[in-house]
Write an enzyme that holds these catalytic residues in place. Sequence first.
Site, mmCIF file in Angstrom:
data_model
loop_
_atom_site.group_PDB
_atom_site.id
_atom_site.type_symbol
_atom_site.label_atom_id
_atom_site.label_comp_id
_atom_site.label_asym_id
_atom_site.label_seq_id
_atom_site.Cartn_x
_atom_site.Cartn_y
_atom_site.Cartn_z
ATOM 1 N N GLY A 30 60.804 -44.600 54.640
ATOM 2 C CA GLY A 30 60.501 -43.960 55.966
ATOM 3 C C GLY A 30 58.815 -43.680 56.051
ATOM 4 O O GLY A 30 58.163 -44.431 55.297
ATOM 5 N N CYS A 31 58.470 -42.429 56.498
ATOM 6 C CA CYS A 31 57.048 -42.277 56.426
ATOM 7 C C CYS A 31 56.642 -42.139 54.960
ATOM 8 O O CYS A 31 57.167 -41.211 54.427
ATOM 9 C CB CYS A 31 56.953 -40.865 57.281
ATOM 10 S SG CYS A 31 55.075 -40.287 57.290
#
Length: 209
Positions: free
Chosen positions: A44-45
């Site tokens: 993800g981020c």
Amino acid sequence: MKSIVTLCSIILFTSCIQSQTIKIPLPEKQKPSPNEAVATFSEGCFWHAEIVFQSLVGVRDAVSGYAGGKDKHPDYETVSTGSTGHAETVQVYYDPSKISYETLVAAFFASMDPTELNRQGNDEGTQYRSIAFYRNANEKQVIESAIRSAQTKYKAKIVTEVVPYTQFYPAEDYHQEYIHYHPDNGYVEQVSIPEFLAFKKSFKGNFKY
């Protein structure tokens, strides 16, 4: 662009306090150890992943970047479109005498939801997919073993990709240590820091502080 979740004023207030008091782990300024190793993960981020790994004793640095695609000149704008095949990724530099690859893999699975396909939370797209990159047969075996173990905790199937490492492209300078330099950013306050605190609470690792 990172999506911003709409939270009530109480949560916003709490998150603001957290961003002001939490000590964000930064890269260590010491020289690499002679036997320094490298591990690569997408979860993800990369702002979130960066501080997750840098919080662990034995990790010298975690660099935000891109991997998993075919574009040889990726940048944030193009990766964000999902057209490059790359995912937001961190390159983790660690001392195997202080932290094992097994522990890094365990931290990887503990700091995200491996059952979410092409997303993490409100961050949606192939650039946010979960990938564990391996450099040799032993690392692949460690990852696959961790998946079998983690699967018992989830009803949904784990969709983390297990692929051989090929190339890592560092992200733009402004993405490096983003949480440290932008603690008042809405996404950082409402998503990154709460996720990191949840990881620290649940993971039985050796934290720097």
